[in-house]
Design a protein around this motif. Sequence first.
Motif, PDB file in Angstrom:
ATOM      1  N   HIS A   1      44.050 -76.438  -9.472  1.00 53.14           N
ATOM      2  CA  HIS A   1      44.291 -75.625  -8.283  1.00 53.14           C
ATOM      3  C   HIS A   1      44.099 -76.406  -6.973  1.00 53.14           C
ATOM      4  N   VAL A   2      43.530 -77.612  -7.066  1.00 56.57           N
ATOM      5  CA  VAL A   2      43.275 -78.428  -5.872  1.00 56.57           C
ATOM      6  C   VAL A   2      44.468 -79.366  -5.654  1.00 56.57           C
ATOM      7  N   ASP A   3      44.837 -79.546  -4.400  1.00 58.05           N
ATOM      8  CA  ASP A   3      45.936 -80.432  -4.034  1.00 58.05           C
ATOM      9  C   ASP A   3      45.631 -81.857  -4.507  1.00 58.05           C
TER      10      ASP A   3
ATOM     11  N   LYS B   1      43.987 -84.474  -2.250  1.00 60.57           N
ATOM     12  CA  LYS B   1      42.548 -84.373  -1.984  1.00 60.57           C
ATOM     13  C   LYS B   1      41.728 -84.993  -3.109  1.00 60.57           C
TER      14      LYS B   1
ATOM     15  N   TYR C   1      40.911 -79.750 -12.308  1.00 56.93           N
ATOM     16  CA  TYR C   1      40.957 -78.952 -11.085  1.00 56.93           C
ATOM     17  C   TYR C   1      42.402 -78.830 -10.620  1.00 56.93           C
TER      18      TYR C   1
END
Length: 132
Positions: free
Chosen positions: A122-124, A127, A120
């Motif tokens: 694209h996720v910070d 998080k 993932y």
Amino acid sequence: RNPIDSEIRELFENINHSVFEYVGQNYKKQIVFKDYIHDKKIILGKDAIIPPFVEGDVFIGRFLMGKENAFLLSGMCFLPKQIKSLLKKQAKKIRKTQNPEEEMKYLLRLESLKTKWHRYGHVDPEKIFCFE
């Protein structure tokens, strides 16, 4: 069965598996790493070969710890620099428990979260790397 040199035996009995940060070179041109879990600085031996690091790189790895020298083993798992403060906080909690099993659980959890971070992208990372 075969006799092993005492120095080699000592090296393999003192393997340090932890989260490390590459600090850079000190004034003596020695290569320095910071161990987050054990809160120590590790200086590599003069004849040690290291992969190219950039100051501030954070990774999970292993060091062979001798009396005078330390050697970095291959098989490092690099972590995103953005989560350095999260890693330091969690390592401090793990250090206080003084439980090797908890250290190993933490390190395996980090590797699992790193795989998730790659999936993932694209996720910070802050998080994804949650420890509560």
